[in-house]
Design a protein around this motif. Sequence first.
Motif, short mmCIF file in Angstrom:
data_model
loop_
_atom_site.label_atom_id
_atom_site.label_comp_id
_atom_site.label_asym_id
_atom_site.label_seq_id
_atom_site.Cartn_x
_atom_site.Cartn_y
_atom_site.Cartn_z
N PHE A 99 0.80 -1.22 0.00
CA PHE A 99 0.00 0.00 0.00
C PHE A 99 0.84 1.28 0.00
O PHE A 99 0.29 2.38 0.05
N GLU A 100 2.18 1.11 0.01
CA GLU A 100 3.10 2.24 -0.11
C GLU A 100 2.88 3.29 0.97
O GLU A 100 2.98 4.49 0.73
N ASP A 101 2.57 2.83 2.16
CA ASP A 101 2.48 3.73 3.31
C ASP A 101 3.87 3.96 3.88
O ASP A 101 4.81 3.20 3.64
N HIS A 102 4.00 5.02 4.68
CA HIS A 102 5.25 5.29 5.37
C HIS A 102 5.11 4.93 6.84
O HIS A 102 4.01 4.69 7.35
N SER A 103 6.22 4.91 7.55
CA SER A 103 6.23 4.45 8.94
C SER A 103 5.21 5.16 9.82
O SER A 103 4.53 4.51 10.62
N PRO A 104 5.06 6.51 9.75
CA PRO A 104 4.05 7.15 10.61
C PRO A 104 2.65 6.60 10.39
O PRO A 104 1.90 6.41 11.36
N GLU A 105 2.29 6.33 9.13
CA GLU A 105 0.97 5.77 8.86
C GLU A 105 0.86 4.34 9.37
O GLU A 105 -0.18 3.92 9.90
N ILE A 106 1.94 3.57 9.21
CA ILE A 106 1.92 2.17 9.64
C ILE A 106 1.78 2.07 11.15
O ILE A 106 1.04 1.23 11.68
N LEU A 107 2.49 2.96 11.87
CA LEU A 107 2.49 2.90 13.34
C LEU A 107 1.37 3.74 13.96
O LEU A 107 1.28 3.83 15.19
N ALA A 108 0.52 4.32 13.13
CA ALA A 108 -0.57 5.14 13.68
C ALA A 108 -1.52 4.32 14.53
O ALA A 108 -2.15 4.84 15.45
N GLY A 109 -1.60 3.03 14.24
CA GLY A 109 -2.49 2.17 15.01
C GLY A 109 -1.86 1.55 16.24
O GLY A 109 -2.51 0.74 16.93
N PHE A 110 -0.61 1.92 16.55
CA PHE A 110 0.03 1.36 17.75
C PHE A 110 -0.73 1.80 19.00
O PHE A 110 -0.94 2.99 19.22
N PRO A 111 -1.13 0.84 19.85
CA PRO A 111 -1.98 1.17 21.02
C PRO A 111 -1.16 1.62 22.22
O PRO A 111 -0.88 0.85 23.14
N ALA A 112 -0.78 2.88 22.24
CA ALA A 112 0.07 3.39 23.31
C ALA A 112 -0.59 3.25 24.68
O ALA A 112 0.04 2.85 25.67
N ASN A 113 -1.89 3.58 24.75
CA ASN A 113 -2.61 3.48 26.02
C ASN A 113 -2.65 2.03 26.51
O ASN A 113 -2.46 1.75 27.70
N LEU A 114 -2.88 1.11 25.58
CA LEU A 114 -2.93 -0.30 25.93
C LEU A 114 -1.56 -0.80 26.39
O LEU A 114 -1.45 -1.61 27.31
N PHE A 115 -0.50 -0.29 25.78
CA PHE A 115 0.86 -0.65 26.19
C PHE A 115 1.10 -0.28 27.65
O PHE A 115 1.64 -1.07 28.44
N VAL A 116 0.68 0.93 28.05
CA VAL A 116 0.85 1.38 29.43
C VAL A 116 0.04 0.50 30.38
O VAL A 116 0.51 0.13 31.47
N ILE A 117 -1.17 0.15 29.98
CA ILE A 117 -2.02 -0.69 30.83
C ILE A 117 -1.36 -2.05 31.05
O ILE A 117 -1.26 -2.54 32.19
N LEU A 118 -0.91 -2.68 29.98
CA LEU A 118 -0.32 -4.02 30.09
C LEU A 118 0.94 -4.02 30.93
O LEU A 118 1.12 -4.88 31.79
N VAL A 119 1.81 -3.05 30.69
CA VAL A 119 3.06 -3.00 31.46
C VAL A 119 2.77 -2.68 32.92
O VAL A 119 3.31 -3.32 33.83
N GLY A 120 1.90 -1.70 33.16
CA GLY A 120 1.62 -1.31 34.54
C GLY A 120 0.98 -2.42 35.34
O GLY A 120 1.39 -2.72 36.47
N VAL A 121 -0.01 -3.10 34.75
CA VAL A 121 -0.73 -4.16 35.47
C VAL A 121 0.16 -5.37 35.71
O VAL A 121 0.20 -5.92 36.81
N THR A 122 0.89 -5.81 34.68
CA THR A 122 1.72 -7.00 34.85
C THR A 122 2.90 -6.72 35.79
O THR A 122 3.34 -7.61 36.53
N LEU A 123 3.42 -5.49 35.79
CA LEU A 123 4.48 -5.13 36.73
C LEU A 123 3.95 -5.19 38.16
O LEU A 123 4.62 -5.73 39.07
N LEU A 124 2.76 -4.65 38.38
CA LEU A 124 2.16 -4.68 39.72
C LEU A 124 1.99 -6.11 40.21
O LEU A 124 2.33 -6.43 41.36
N PHE A 125 1.49 -7.01 39.35
CA PHE A 125 1.25 -8.37 39.80
C PHE A 125 2.55 -9.17 39.93
O PHE A 125 2.61 -10.10 40.72
N ALA A 126 3.56 -8.80 39.17
CA ALA A 126 4.87 -9.43 39.38
C ALA A 126 5.40 -9.09 40.77
O ALA A 126 5.96 -9.93 41.47
N MET A 127 5.20 -7.84 41.19
CA MET A 127 5.65 -7.43 42.52
C MET A 127 4.78 -8.07 43.60
O MET A 127 5.28 -8.45 44.67
#
Length: 442
Positions: free
Chosen positions: A41-69
Amino acid sequence: MSPQLISIAVLAAIFLIGTLRSINLGALAFVAAFVVGTWVFEDHSPEILAGFPANLFVILVGVTLLFAMAKSNGTVDWLVQWAVRAVRGRVAAIPWVMFAVSAALVALGAVSPAAVAIIAPIGMAFALRYHINPLMMGLMVVHGSAAGNFSPLGVLGVITNGVVERSDIPGSPTFLFLSNAVFNLALAAVIYFALGGVALIRQGKRATEEPVNEEDPTATGNATSSAGSVGVATRTKPAVQTLTLNRDRTITVLGMVGLAVGSLVFDLDVGLMAMTVAVVLALASPETAKDALGQVSWGVVLLICGIVTYVGVLEAIGTVDYLGTTIAAVSAPLLAALIVCAIGAIVSAFASTTGILGALIPLAVPLLGTGSIGAVGLVAALSISASVVDSSPFSTNGALVVANSPKDKQDTVYRQLMIWGFSLVLIAPLLSWTVLVCMGGW
């Protein structure tokens, strides 16, 4: 072949390669997003990564870190001990304790495989010591974790509700959570009474904490290693002393309560709150936090973020609309809904439940646009169909049950889990579709 069909074929290849070669699906999905987005589709990196779930990344890292502790400082073991004491050590109630603790951990934010990894060894130790059917104990743990899957605080709940919101589908987080919990509770009742629960009730045994005699044939090294600190008797050492609430465990429990209250009552971000509690614990006890970062479920984080990113590419290039329109074109909307649920169950038995839900829910949008299907009921039916099959031995949860079973029974447990898991592949979509889509009208 049209670009949309190419992107669909790549998605199928992702799940096939990830299943056959044990490569993280998220890593494959990032590569697929790069290849498909750039060369097709000849997209560039910003368009490809536009769907990266930043909020979800924070949730997953924060929750799994808490339960690891929480695991490192003994809070999880304390919760299990407290639950066993709450039933006064009744052996017949222990499988239900494992079910409830697994459900609570996942409902509060632990990823399902992490909860099963923590509770399954403990449950199997009890099963070995008190002659409880290991298949029953393993399935109670797996379906307990499944019962908590779609809590508004749970990883799958956050993902599913987020996909529903982004897709502009009417949703009900409470209905999703309760319908899934009831479904798994019903399965647990069937498992309990079909696999020896009645005999346990009649025996009326009570759990004890005395060391097992050296000649006790039921005591093995496996029981020692997996019992942890819940007071299960072993052959090689006495039961560990009962845990109490010390400073770190008290802070952890209060933090978990605050996480639930802040998220449900004040609508605060789950990930940032979990990260805050984890940082407070790290400040209070640096030695406990030292190894916790390495115990974060980075594989799960990579998997989910990769799949969601690739689905974002599919949405941007019109593939999701193309597929959804095709499904919606099925002459009978109810049949189309059943097909979606069946696809979710079949693929999820071999691959990632989180990835499947992230990919399939958007496909239902055109189908729901017909007005013939209730959105809330279909999302719940699809979520149940894709998650209850995690008891398959090819899934992470099922594999953990097999790995923690007594060595002389692992082959038997594997075969029985295969029968149970693939029975659910057939039964779960049909049953959930009948109750929630056909009869429910939600």
